[in-house]
Design a protein around this motif. Structure first.
Motif, PDB file in Angstrom:
ATOM      1  N   PRO A   1      33.225  50.888  57.020  1.00 47.47           N
ATOM      2  CA  PRO A   1      33.451  52.329  56.830  1.00 47.47           C
ATOM      3  C   PRO A   1      34.233  52.599  55.556  1.00 47.47           C
ATOM      4  N   ALA A   2      33.894  53.691  54.870  1.00 46.42           N
ATOM      5  CA  ALA A   2      34.606  54.058  53.647  1.00 46.42           C
ATOM      6  C   ALA A   2      36.087  54.256  53.903  1.00 46.42           C
ATOM      7  N   ALA A   3      36.430  54.670  55.117  1.00 51.58           N
ATOM      8  CA  ALA A   3      37.833  54.927  55.444  1.00 51.58           C
ATOM      9  C   ALA A   3      38.671  53.660  55.386  1.00 51.58           C
ATOM     10  N   GLY A   4      38.035  52.496  55.457  1.00 50.78           N
ATOM     11  CA  GLY A   4      38.790  51.255  55.452  1.00 50.78           C
ATOM     12  C   GLY A   4      39.004  50.661  54.083  1.00 50.78           C
ATOM     13  N   ILE A   5      38.716  51.404  53.030  1.00 53.05           N
ATOM     14  CA  ILE A   5      38.777  50.872  51.669  1.00 53.05           C
ATOM     15  C   ILE A   5      40.141  51.165  51.047  1.00 53.05           C
ATOM     16  N   ASP A   6      40.721  50.157  50.432  1.00 52.27           N
ATOM     17  CA  ASP A   6      42.026  50.293  49.784  1.00 52.27           C
ATOM     18  C   ASP A   6      41.862  51.078  48.478  1.00 52.27           C
ATOM     19  N   PRO A   7      42.401  52.300  48.389  1.00 48.77           N
ATOM     20  CA  PRO A   7      42.216  53.110  47.183  1.00 48.77           C
ATOM     21  C   PRO A   7      42.942  52.568  45.957  1.00 48.77           C
ATOM     22  N   GLN A   8      43.954  51.740  46.162  1.00 52.60           N
ATOM     23  CA  GLN A   8      44.644  51.135  45.028  1.00 52.60           C
ATOM     24  C   GLN A   8      43.816  50.003  44.419  1.00 52.60           C
ATOM     25  N   ARG A   9      43.227  49.209  45.284  1.00 49.76           N
ATOM     26  CA  ARG A   9      42.428  48.069  44.815  1.00 49.76           C
ATOM     27  C   ARG A   9      41.036  48.503  44.380  1.00 49.76           C
ATOM     28  N   TRP A  10      40.479  49.518  45.062  1.00 53.36           N
ATOM     29  CA  TRP A  10      39.090  49.912  44.821  1.00 53.36           C
ATOM     30  C   TRP A  10      38.971  51.426  44.624  1.00 53.36           C
TER      31      TRP A  10
ATOM     32  N   ARG B   1      32.747  33.593  55.227  1.00 50.49           N
ATOM     33  CA  ARG B   1      33.425  34.889  55.092  1.00 50.49           C
ATOM     34  C   ARG B   1      34.844  34.840  55.651  1.00 50.49           C
ATOM     35  N   ASP B   2      35.004  34.217  56.815  1.00 49.93           N
ATOM     36  CA  ASP B   2      36.333  34.171  57.432  1.00 49.93           C
ATOM     37  C   ASP B   2      37.327  33.424  56.543  1.00 49.93           C
ATOM     38  N   GLN B   3      36.857  32.369  55.892  1.00 47.65           N
ATOM     39  CA  GLN B   3      37.743  31.612  55.004  1.00 47.65           C
ATOM     40  C   GLN B   3      38.071  32.403  53.740  1.00 47.65           C
ATOM     41  N   VAL B   4      37.112  33.204  53.259  1.00 50.88           N
ATOM     42  CA  VAL B   4      37.389  34.075  52.111  1.00 50.88           C
ATOM     43  C   VAL B   4      38.470  35.084  52.491  1.00 50.88           C
ATOM     44  N   THR B   5      38.330  35.663  53.668  1.00 48.42           N
ATOM     45  CA  THR B   5      39.319  36.628  54.143  1.00 48.42           C
ATOM     46  C   THR B   5      40.688  35.972  54.300  1.00 48.42           C
ATOM     47  N   ALA B   6      40.699  34.730  54.775  1.00 46.72           N
ATOM     48  CA  ALA B   6      41.969  34.014  54.961  1.00 46.72           C
ATOM     49  C   ALA B   6      42.686  33.774  53.639  1.00 46.72           C
ATOM     50  N   LEU B   7      41.947  33.799  52.538  1.00 49.07           N
ATOM     51  CA  LEU B   7      42.563  33.636  51.213  1.00 49.07           C
ATOM     52  C   LEU B   7      43.208  34.935  50.720  1.00 49.07           C
ATOM     53  N   GLY B   8      43.011  36.027  51.457  1.00 48.63           N
ATOM     54  CA  GLY B   8      43.628  37.298  51.081  1.00 48.63           C
ATOM     55  C   GLY B   8      42.684  38.325  50.516  1.00 48.63           C
ATOM     56  N   PHE B   9      41.386  38.050  50.517  1.00 45.01           N
ATOM     57  CA  PHE B   9      40.404  39.000  50.000  1.00 45.01           C
ATOM     58  C   PHE B   9      39.936  39.918  51.126  1.00 45.01           C
ATOM     59  N   ASP B  10      39.818  41.218  50.805  1.00 45.07           N
ATOM     60  CA  ASP B  10      39.519  42.185  51.852  1.00 45.07           C
ATOM     61  C   ASP B  10      38.012  42.359  52.076  1.00 45.07           C
ATOM     62  N   ALA B  11      37.669  43.236  53.025  1.00 44.23           N
ATOM     63  CA  ALA B  11      36.269  43.445  53.401  1.00 44.23           C
ATOM     64  C   ALA B  11      35.455  44.022  52.253  1.00 44.23           C
ATOM     65  N   THR B  12      36.074  44.863  51.421  1.00 47.72           N
ATOM     66  CA  THR B  12      35.348  45.428  50.285  1.00 47.72           C
ATOM     67  C   THR B  12      35.022  44.333  49.264  1.00 47.72           C
ATOM     68  N   PHE B  13      35.925  43.382  49.102  1.00 48.06           N
ATOM     69  CA  PHE B  13      35.636  42.246  48.227  1.00 48.06           C
ATOM     70  C   PHE B  13      34.434  41.468  48.754  1.00 48.06           C
ATOM     71  N   LEU B  14      34.366  41.256  50.062  1.00 43.48           N
ATOM     72  CA  LEU B  14      33.229  40.551  50.650  1.00 43.48           C
ATOM     73  C   LEU B  14      31.920  41.266  50.318  1.00 43.48           C
ATOM     74  N   ARG B  15      31.912  42.576  50.464  1.00 42.43           N
ATOM     75  CA  ARG B  15      30.694  43.328  50.159  1.00 42.43           C
ATOM     76  C   ARG B  15      30.406  43.298  48.660  1.00 42.43           C
ATOM     77  N   THR B  16      31.449  43.374  47.851  1.00 42.63           N
ATOM     78  CA  THR B  16      31.280  43.355  46.398  1.00 42.63           C
ATOM     79  C   THR B  16      30.629  42.047  45.952  1.00 42.63           C
ATOM     80  N   TRP B  17      31.116  40.936  46.446  1.00 47.60           N
ATOM     81  CA  TRP B  17      30.579  39.650  46.009  1.00 47.60           C
ATOM     82  C   TRP B  17      29.239  39.345  46.669  1.00 47.60           C
ATOM     83  N   ASN B  18      29.020  39.837  47.852  1.00 46.90           N
ATOM     84  CA  ASN B  18      27.695  39.697  48.450  1.00 46.90           C
ATOM     85  C   ASN B  18      26.668  40.442  47.599  1.00 46.90           C
ATOM     86  N   PHE B  19      27.028  41.641  47.169  1.00 43.47           N
ATOM     87  CA  PHE B  19      26.126  42.426  46.326  1.00 43.47           C
ATOM     88  C   PHE B  19      25.932  41.755  44.966  1.00 43.47           C
TER      89      PHE B  19
END
Length: 412
Positions: A7-16, A369-387
């Motif tokens: 959801p767009a509501a879950g996006i960090d406005p400072q980071r993204w 994905r879970d290991q990427v998240t464990a490194l401190g990257f958020d859900a928007t980063f996951l979608r960004t790099w998947n894209f």
């Protein structure tokens, strides 16, 4: 590999900031919506809307979760908005590569010729801060390559090679295919025992290690502190640290050696140089090359007419993945090299292998994905790099992008 809606509501406005803020759906959005419907109707894809309507009869299904937000982003920033809409979860697709391959195959004609003038309303220019001056290049490289060595290790093969492999068989081990690519470059540059080798763009050290194992002495330069540190450790672990010097150094600042280097090798580096600095890069190759030396380059390419049409564009890839770069055409590189006193002596194209390489990387990234998240990257980063990975794979699968190895020598 089904992509999870965020959801767009879950996006960090400072980071993204560009993703969290949805433009107002006004005139531009309505025009963009009409153009998108027109373009989609001519392509082998289906578009599913929230009310259950599905347009098109065949092909991958693009699910529009927030059609007005999608159109508003598209109208505000063109293809950058298209990518940001995916990052925000405004749309999804179960087979993202297939969908993007459809678009990549028609990239030059998606907007009818009589409507091309609309591009100027969302034809963004690159920020001056992303120019590839010595200072700008350091910042651009660090934005990508200094994210985390651990991140790259999650989806690259054991050789930590972040460039196209060269496959003998589509199903073969990725590390074997990466070594084949490296060895072909070293052979093209005639690297052997006693060779003095300059590598521009270290990566994480695999090419330098393989050159050193041939008995060569290698100077390798990078602007990434993360890459430098890991490349040095890997050289020590391989037992060839005495033959490899990894410097944190801009290619414009390389110190010359007496009589020059016997071989200069650079893998997918010229794309990050920027068109304005291609002549400087070519002059560096010529200046540091021994009289009978050889240059071996691997580079991502596009057709010359597409390069000319897009050379001033600021793209989603620039904004979110690789700031400051431009993918060259082979004729453009040949012309720049010729002016610097270098002649192309060999060429090998293998774009389909890059699509295979990216497919392997994306599968590994998705599985971890879970290991990427464990490194401190958020859900928007996951979608960004998947894209990003899917976007690149589609470009090569459609033939919009290619990759080649060029060998060069001094013009006689």
């Amino acid at each position: 590999m089904t992509d999870v809606l965020v959801p767009a509501a879950g996006i960090d406005p400072q980071r993204w900031p560009g993703v969290a803020a949805t433009p107002v759906y006004g005139m531009r959005g309505r025009i963009a919506a009409a153009l998108f419907r027109r373009a989609a109707a001519s392509l082998p894809l289906r578009v599913a809307y929230p009310d259950g309507t599905v347009t098109g009869e065949r092909g991958p299904v693009m699910r529009l979760h927030r059609p007005e937000a999608f159109a508003a982003r598209l109208g505000d920033a063109g293809l950058i908005g298209f990518g940001e809409a995916y990052q925000a979860g405004d749309w999804d697709c179960d087979d993202l590569v297939a969908l993007l391959t459809v678009f990549a195959g028609r990239m030059a004609t998606l907007i009818p010729p009589r409507l091309q003038w609309l591009r100027r309303f969302h034809g963004l220019r690159a920020p001056r801060s992303e120019r590839n001056t010595p200072h700008g290049s350091r910042r651009n490289i660090q934005r990508h390559y200094d994210l985390s060595n651990d991140l790259f290790a999650l989806f690259l093969d054991d050789s930590m090679t972040y460039s196209s492999a060269l496959f003998d068989d589509p199903a073969e081990d990725l590390t074997v295919a990466q070594h084949r690519k490296i060895d072909r470059l070293l052979d093209g540059a005639r690297v052997r025992a006693g060779s003095r080798v300059l590598e521009i763009g270290t990566g994480w050290g695999e090419l330098a290690i393989r050159a050193a194992r041939r008995g060569a002495d290698v100077v390798s330069v990078t602007l990434s502190t993360e890459q430098r540190d890991l490349a040095r450790r890997r050289a020590e672990q391989a037992g060839v640290a005495d033959r490899i010097e990894v410097r944190l150094c801009d290619y414009r600042e390389i110190e010359p050696v007496t009589l020059g280097f016997d071989a200069i090798v650079s893998v997918e580096m010229i794309e990050a140089v920027g068109e304005a600095y291609w002549p400087v890069y070519a002059d560096v190759l010529h200046r540091h090359l021994a009289p009978d030396g050889r240059v071996a380059l691997q580079m991502i390419t596009m057709a010359h007419d597409r390069m000319l049409a897009t050379r001033d564009s600021y793209t989603w890839i620039h904004k979110y993945v690789f700031p400051g770069g431009l993918i060259p055409s082979v004729p453009a590189v040949q012309a720049v090299a010729a002016r610097a006193g270098l002649t192309v002596t060999g060429r090998h194209d293998f774009g389909a292998d890059y699509a295979r390489t990216l497919h392997r990387w994306r599968a590994a990234f998705q599985e971890r994905r879970d290991q990427v998240t464990a490194l401190g990257f958020d859900a928007t980063f996951l979608r960004t790099w998947n894209f990003y990975l899917a976007y690149c794979e589609a470009g090569f699968a459609a033939g919009y992008l290619d990759v080649c190895q060029l060998t060069m020598g001094r013009t006689r």
